[in-house]
Write an enzyme that holds these catalytic residues in place. Structure first.
Site, PDB file in Angstrom:
ATOM      1  N   GLY A  82      38.719  26.229  39.199  1.00  0.00           N
ATOM      2  CA  GLY A  82      39.207  27.421  38.512  1.00  0.00           C
ATOM      3  C   GLY A  82      40.609  27.738  38.997  1.00  0.00           C
ATOM      4  O   GLY A  82      40.978  27.418  40.131  1.00  0.00           O
ATOM      5  N   ASP A 232      37.538  43.741  43.349  1.00  0.00           N
ATOM      6  CA  ASP A 232      37.977  42.832  42.281  1.00  0.00           C
ATOM      7  C   ASP A 232      36.793  42.090  41.660  1.00  0.00           C
ATOM      8  O   ASP A 232      36.780  40.854  41.599  1.00  0.00           O
ATOM      9  CB  ASP A 232      38.992  41.832  42.841  1.00  0.00           C
ATOM     10  CG  ASP A 232      39.917  41.285  41.764  1.00  0.00           C
ATOM     11  OD1 ASP A 232      39.896  41.829  40.635  1.00  0.00           O
ATOM     12  OD2 ASP A 232      40.650  40.318  42.031  1.00  0.00           O
TER      13      ASP A 232
END
Length: 443
Positions: A82, A232
């Protein structure tokens, strides 16, 4: 028009990278607020942001660890698992046979992020000069404070270990173990853990996974009980999987660079505010909203915090289900009240800003999983609030008798919540049996 605008916004974020991708990731998680064309287009930024080249990755590893890739790893996959705003993650195998995830910071991101913040500061000052009602300097202040922390991967590693220890009583939570000998400020080597993104309903359906209650339980514990909050939780940072050994569902929490530490008095006011919101206690909502800096804008603050309309807040958010009409009303009002929202964000303590961001991201996940405003999430939140308030009261008294009274009151409140939960389960089970019988009869 939404689709075209969203694609332009995505391309802008990808071209500028760094801080701009951070903003795009946040927008991509606001399913409950933004049109679907925006969220579906911007979701790619959660894990498929622009990548650094393999040569750039080799250079960062060479500079920080002082060795070539072949000396450190048996194998190192060139295609990243990713790529996000600040770094990308590669799968690798150590010489002892262990599989690890190596998070490598994009080479120019430190220098670029300071320029991004400077550009944002200039633009916001220009906007503020043109439109005095729109005061967004808090955005720059928060970015200046938080970006250096997120760019220090050693800080991220320490946060990961702290939260793993703090929430070790949750068997469903998995935080990757850190390999400190292969970690620096720009490189973080950790245990490799696979899973599907928390907003991937098809993945969860395929693997029979249901995590919404545990996700709420975990974040309620962080916010209300410990005051140490992972800020987050966008879908690229929260994975779900079946444990290979036990086959039980696990939540894998990644990216621990950004945490908020809540001061005890602030945390208690926040606890009591949520308890008032759940019960529909408007005097409590006003009192604790004012204590948290909202002033006369307390009705707007309650709506921003809960993602519900003032009518739902009046009735008690735990007793009124979310409807499509309410979501439409929220989207409309968000545009109408932008100057007041701007004013509100300037008034509240800085600690509140990251909490609001966290609320947004969690609410986006709940919307995707269709578990928003579920009774179980409010019950778990209430439990954490009761425990946090009782612990705070005990710490303020020296009297054994008073401590015993507080503990008994806490136990009684928790028992009431358990009874209420049981009644809801029984009611739900009876309704399920009744519907099954009715369908069989009709068939």
């Amino acid at each position: 028009v939404h689709r075209r605008s969203a694609e332009r916004l995505r391309d802008l974020c990808c071209a500028n990278r760094g801080t701009f991708i951070k903003v795009g990731q946040h927008l991509g998680a606001l399913d409950y607020l933004l049109p679907e064309e925006y969220t579906s287009t911007l979701k790619v930024l959660h894990s498929r942001a622009p990548q650094s080249t393999m040569e750039e990755i080799r250079q960062v590893i060479r500079e920080d660890l002082g060795k070539e890739l072949s000396e450190l790893f048996v194998s190192f996959e060139e295609n990243p698992q990713g790529a996000a705003s600040l770094a990308q993650v590669h799968k690798a195998v150590l010489h002892n046979g262990r599989t690890v995830a190596v998070k490598v910071q994009h080479p120019n991101v430190q220098r670029q992020s300071s320029k991004d913040i400077m550009v944002i500061e200039v633009l916001i000052k220009a906007v503020n000069w043109l439109f005095p009602d729109f005061a967004f300097m808090w955005l720059v202040e928060e970015a200046k404070k938080n970006m250096p922390l997120e760019l220090d991967f050693l800080n991220e590693g320490h946060n990961a270990e702290k939260v793993a220890k703090m929430l070790s009583h949750f068997p469903f939570l998995k935080v990757p173990m850190i390999y400190w000998d292969l970690s620096t400020k720009r490189i973080l080597t950790m245990e490799f853990l696979e899973g599907g993104q928390v907003n991937d309903r098809e993945y969860m359906k395929k693997h029979c996974i249901n995590i919404s209650e545990n996700l709420g339980k975990m974040y309620s514990e962080m916010i209300f009980v410990h005051g140490f909050v992972h800020c987050d939780p966008h879908p690229g940072n929260v994975l779900v999987r079946k444990c290979p050994r036990s086959q039980k569902t696990e939540i894998v929490l990644l990216d621990h660079g950004l945490y908020q530490v809540l001061q005890p008095d602030f945390r208690m006011d926040y606890c009591r505010l949520w308890m008032s919101l759940i019960k529909g206690d408007l005097s409590g909502v006003e009192r604790y909203s004012r204590r948290l800096g909202a002033g006369d804008l307390y009705p707007l603050f309650a709506c921003v915090l809960t993602g519900r309309t003032w009518n739902a807040v009046n009735a008690g958010i735990s007793s009124v289900p979310v409807t499509h009409a309410e979501d439409v009303e929220l989207r409309t009002n968000a545009a109408l009240y932008l100057p007041q929202i701007s004013d509100l964000l300037n008034r509240v303590p800085r600690q509140m800003l990251l909490l609001l961001k966290t609320n947004d991201l969690l609410r986006g996940i709940e919307t995707t999983l269709q578990t928003r405003a579920s009774s179980s999430s409010f019950i778990n939140m209430s439990r954490c609030c009761v425990r946090a308030v009782a612990r705070h009261k005990r710490s303020k008294t020296q009297s054994r008798r008073r401590r015993l009274q507080i503990t008994l009151a806490e136990s009684l409140s928790l028992w009431k919540l358990s009874v209420y939960e049981l009644l809801l389960w029984v009611k739900g089970s009876m309704m399920t049996r009744w519907l099954s019988a009715l369908l069989a009869f009709l068939h």
